[in-house]
Scaffold this active site. Sequence first.
Site, short mmCIF file in Angstrom:
data_model
loop_
_atom_site.label_atom_id
_atom_site.label_comp_id
_atom_site.label_asym_id
_atom_site.label_seq_id
_atom_site.Cartn_x
_atom_site.Cartn_y
_atom_site.Cartn_z
N LYS A 171 0.83 -1.20 0.00
CA LYS A 171 0.00 0.00 0.00
C LYS A 171 0.86 1.25 0.00
O LYS A 171 0.59 2.22 -0.73
CB LYS A 171 -0.94 -0.01 1.22
CG LYS A 171 -2.05 -1.05 1.12
CD LYS A 171 -2.76 -1.26 2.44
CE LYS A 171 -3.81 -2.35 2.31
NZ LYS A 171 -4.46 -2.68 3.60
N GLN A 177 -4.62 -1.23 9.63
CA GLN A 177 -4.51 -2.57 9.06
C GLN A 177 -5.08 -3.61 10.04
O GLN A 177 -4.73 -3.64 11.20
CB GLN A 177 -3.05 -2.89 8.75
CG GLN A 177 -2.83 -4.24 8.09
CD GLN A 177 -3.42 -4.31 6.70
OE1 GLN A 177 -3.31 -3.38 5.92
NE2 GLN A 177 -4.06 -5.43 6.40
N ASP A 222 -11.10 2.85 4.13
CA ASP A 222 -11.50 1.44 4.07
C ASP A 222 -13.01 1.32 3.86
O ASP A 222 -13.50 0.26 3.46
CB ASP A 222 -11.12 0.71 5.36
CG ASP A 222 -9.85 -0.11 5.22
OD1 ASP A 222 -9.49 -0.47 4.07
OD2 ASP A 222 -9.21 -0.40 6.24
#
Length: 279
Positions: A50, A94, A117
């Site tokens: 990422k 995460q 997200d």
Amino acid sequence: MAARVIDGKAVAAALRAEVAARAATLPYAPGLAVVLVGEDPASQVYVRNKERAAKAAGFASETIRLPASASQAELLALIARLNRDPAVDGILVQLPLPAGIDPQAVIRAIDPAKDVDGFHPDNVAALALGTPFLVPCTPRGVMKLLAAAGIAPRGARALVLGRSNIVGRPMAALLLAADATVTIAHSRTRDLAAECRRAEILIAAVGRAEMVKGDWVSPGATVIDVGINRTAAGGLVGDVAYAEAAAVAGAITPVPGGVGPMTIACLLENTLIAAAARR
């Protein structure tokens, strides 16, 4: 006849290039903060990928690493600081988190306007109400793969295998918004194979290696395999028995190289959307 392969790498590369081109026209660099708690090996790989993709797109990307011993209070304090930081447009924590930290409390603490997200309850509600803002990256990526392959959900019988908050539920909402007739199937569904065979678009997101066999697939159906599972030999397979399904389906995504690359590309797009809305 073998199924047409939907190349997620190519579609993701085109989307990343589009995002980078759009970012280059802005008077600021979109800011993405990625938080990693602990040393989970898979999470470390994901976070590196990422960060690499964000920097390649011209973003101001920052990875903040906390030890596995970090408390929930420490993590929430960090999120509060990132929420206040005007240079940060997107925040991603995460998952999974170490034991002792409530992931839902962490997700709720993120500013919904920076929730790239798409997991915050406000963004989940907006999607359910048909007014999406920041949409979970993997389902967003699946919709883009369908569009790139020229597969229209409108009027089609679509089945989503799996009901997670990360993929299954938002995937069903996006398909419904695209005028598909949607079924959500799961481990308690009776005669699961028969339900799958009814689908013209079959999306597998159940997390069980090669669970979907070739005789579960309707001839000519589109099969999107969201799963990624490591075998005892160290290889990667999806939730679909690929060779069997490819012999029956009209189009199919491979694992790896299908849905996976789209997730990071859509994370970049979400960050750009968040930046434009905030600034």
